[in-house]
Design an enzyme around this catalytic site. Sequence first.
Site, PDB file in Angstrom:
ATOM      1  N   ASN A  13      -3.983  -5.190   8.998  1.00 18.67           N
ATOM      2  CA  ASN A  13      -3.030  -6.295   8.965  1.00 18.67           C
ATOM      3  C   ASN A  13      -1.852  -5.901   9.845  1.00 18.67           C
ATOM      4  OD1 ASN A  13      -1.156  -8.240   8.357  1.00 18.67           O
ATOM      5  ND2 ASN A  13      -0.848  -7.619   6.224  1.00 18.67           N
ATOM      6  N   LYS A  15       0.687  -7.648  10.708  1.00 17.85           N
ATOM      7  CA  LYS A  15       1.963  -8.265  10.335  1.00 17.85           C
ATOM      8  C   LYS A  15       2.676  -8.783  11.589  1.00 17.85           C
ATOM      9  CE  LYS A  15       1.892  -5.356   6.294  1.00 17.85           C
ATOM     10  NZ  LYS A  15       2.614  -4.699   5.222  1.00 17.85           N
ATOM     11  N   HIS A  99      -0.717 -12.969   1.008  1.00 15.48           N
ATOM     12  CA  HIS A  99      -0.127 -11.626   1.117  1.00 15.48           C
ATOM     13  C   HIS A  99       1.230 -11.612   0.403  1.00 15.48           C
ATOM     14  CE1 HIS A  99       1.692  -8.031   2.784  1.00 15.48           C
ATOM     15  NE2 HIS A  99       0.457  -7.624   3.034  1.00 15.48           N
ATOM     16  N   GLU A 101       3.983 -10.373   1.147  1.00 13.00           N
ATOM     17  CA  GLU A 101       5.145 -10.667   1.999  1.00 13.00           C
ATOM     18  C   GLU A 101       5.302 -12.171   2.203  1.00 13.00           C
ATOM     19  OE1 GLU A 101       4.040  -7.977   5.127  1.00 13.00           O
ATOM     20  OE2 GLU A 101       4.504  -6.290   3.800  1.00 13.00           O
ATOM     21  N   GLU A 171      -3.276  -5.539  -3.761  1.00 13.14           N
ATOM     22  CA  GLU A 171      -2.195  -4.839  -3.075  1.00 13.14           C
ATOM     23  C   GLU A 171      -0.970  -4.773  -3.980  1.00 13.14           C
ATOM     24  OE1 GLU A 171      -2.784  -4.953   1.434  1.00 13.14           O
ATOM     25  OE2 GLU A 171      -1.642  -6.713   0.899  1.00 13.14           O
ATOM     26  N   GLY A 177       3.844  -0.383   2.318  1.00 10.33           N
ATOM     27  CA  GLY A 177       4.845   0.102   3.276  1.00 10.33           C
ATOM     28  C   GLY A 177       5.808   1.122   2.701  1.00 10.33           C
ATOM     29  N   SER A 217      -0.242   1.417   1.596  1.00  9.03           N
ATOM     30  CA  SER A 217      -0.100   2.795   2.094  1.00  9.03           C
ATOM     31  C   SER A 217      -1.422   3.545   2.189  1.00  9.03           C
ATOM     32  CB  SER A 217       0.919   3.565   1.243  1.00  9.03           C
ATOM     33  OG  SER A 217       2.191   2.948   1.309  1.00  9.03           O
TER      34      SER A 217
HETATM   35  P1  PGA Z   1       0.767  -0.800   4.294  1.00  9.59           P
HETATM   36  O1  PGA Z   1       0.577  -2.387   4.177  1.00  9.59           O
HETATM   37  O2  PGA Z   1      -0.591  -0.215   4.589  1.00  9.59           O
HETATM   38  O3  PGA Z   1       1.732  -0.613   5.433  1.00  9.59           O
HETATM   39  O4  PGA Z   1       1.314  -0.318   2.993  1.00  9.59           O
HETATM   40  C1  PGA Z   1      -0.561  -2.925   3.556  1.00  9.59           C
HETATM   41  C2  PGA Z   1      -0.490  -4.434   3.591  1.00  9.59           C
HETATM   42  O5  PGA Z   1       0.601  -4.988   3.416  1.00  9.59           O
HETATM   43  O6  PGA Z   1      -1.516  -5.121   3.808  1.00  9.59           O
END
Ligand code: PGA
Length: 253
Positions: A13, A15, A99, A101, A171, A177, A217
Site C-alpha cells: 500500500n 499511500k 483503510h 487512514e 490492520e 506506521g 509494521s
Molecule cells: P505500515 O502500514 O506497514 O507502514 O505499518 C500498513 C498499512 O497501513 O497498510
Amino acid sequence: MTDTPRRIMIAGNWKCYKTAAEAVQFIQAFRAYPLAEKAVDVALAPTFPALDAAVRAAEGSPIRVAAQNVFWEPDGAFTGEVSVAMLKAVGVGMVILGHSERRQYFGETDETVNRRLRAALAGGLEPIFCVGESLAEREASRTLDVIRTQIEGGLAGVDESSADRTILAYEPVWAIGTGRTATPEIAQEVHGFIRSELAKKYNKSLANRIRILYGGSVKPDNAAALMAQPDIDGALVGGASLKADVFWGIVNA
Ligand code: PGA
C-alpha cells in the site's frame, strides 16, 4: 470436502507516496526478482495518477495493481471521486477499501465502506477490505466487538459469491506506521476470530477459502513468523513496500 490451501498474498500500500515515474521505476526494479518462483500473489497499490503507468509497467509480470479507494456511483457530480469503471478502464483489478487512514482522516464509516465494497464487487474488482481497532479500543478490551461491527457493517448485503471474491485485511491501528507490530499470537487471535465470524455469516467452507492479510509494521524480519500463523494468509504492507529490495525481502520471507 477439502478446501484448496489459501495462497499467500503480499500487497504493498503506497499511500500518498510515489509519482507515476517513481512507481514505474519501482516496478521495473522489482520485476528483476524471481517472482514467478514464489507461490505468492503480489499486488501494489499506487496513487490514482500512477495507476495507468503502473499497470503498463507490470504487464506480463505476476504483479497485480490495486487502487486505494473507489466510489460507489458510476459517474456524476462527485468532485474528487473515482468510479469502478474508471479503474477498470486502465486495467486495475483490485482495490483497498476501508483503510483506517480513510476512516480516521477522511470520514469513512462502515456504511460508506460498505457502499464502496458492494460497487467494487458488482463491477468485478477484487477488494481488500480492511478492519482494525484503535489503541484505545484494544486497551478497553473492545477489540473483538469493534472487528465484529466493522465486518457486519462492511459486508452488509454482500452475498456469498461476492464475499468469496473479497480479501480481508486485519490492520490494528496502533501497529500502522508505528514500528509496533502485533505479535504473531495477537494477530492470529483476531484472524481466527474474523474467520469464525465469516463462518457464522456465510459458511465454514467459504470462511476457509477467504484470505485474511495482516497489516501493521510488517517488515522482512517479522513477516515469516506472522505468515506461519494458521489464519494469516499474507500481508498488507505500507512503509516497507516503498523500496523494491525491502518489499522483496517480505515476499521472499
Ligand atoms: P505500515 O502500514 O506497514 O507502514 O505499518 C500498513 C498499512 O497501513 O497498510
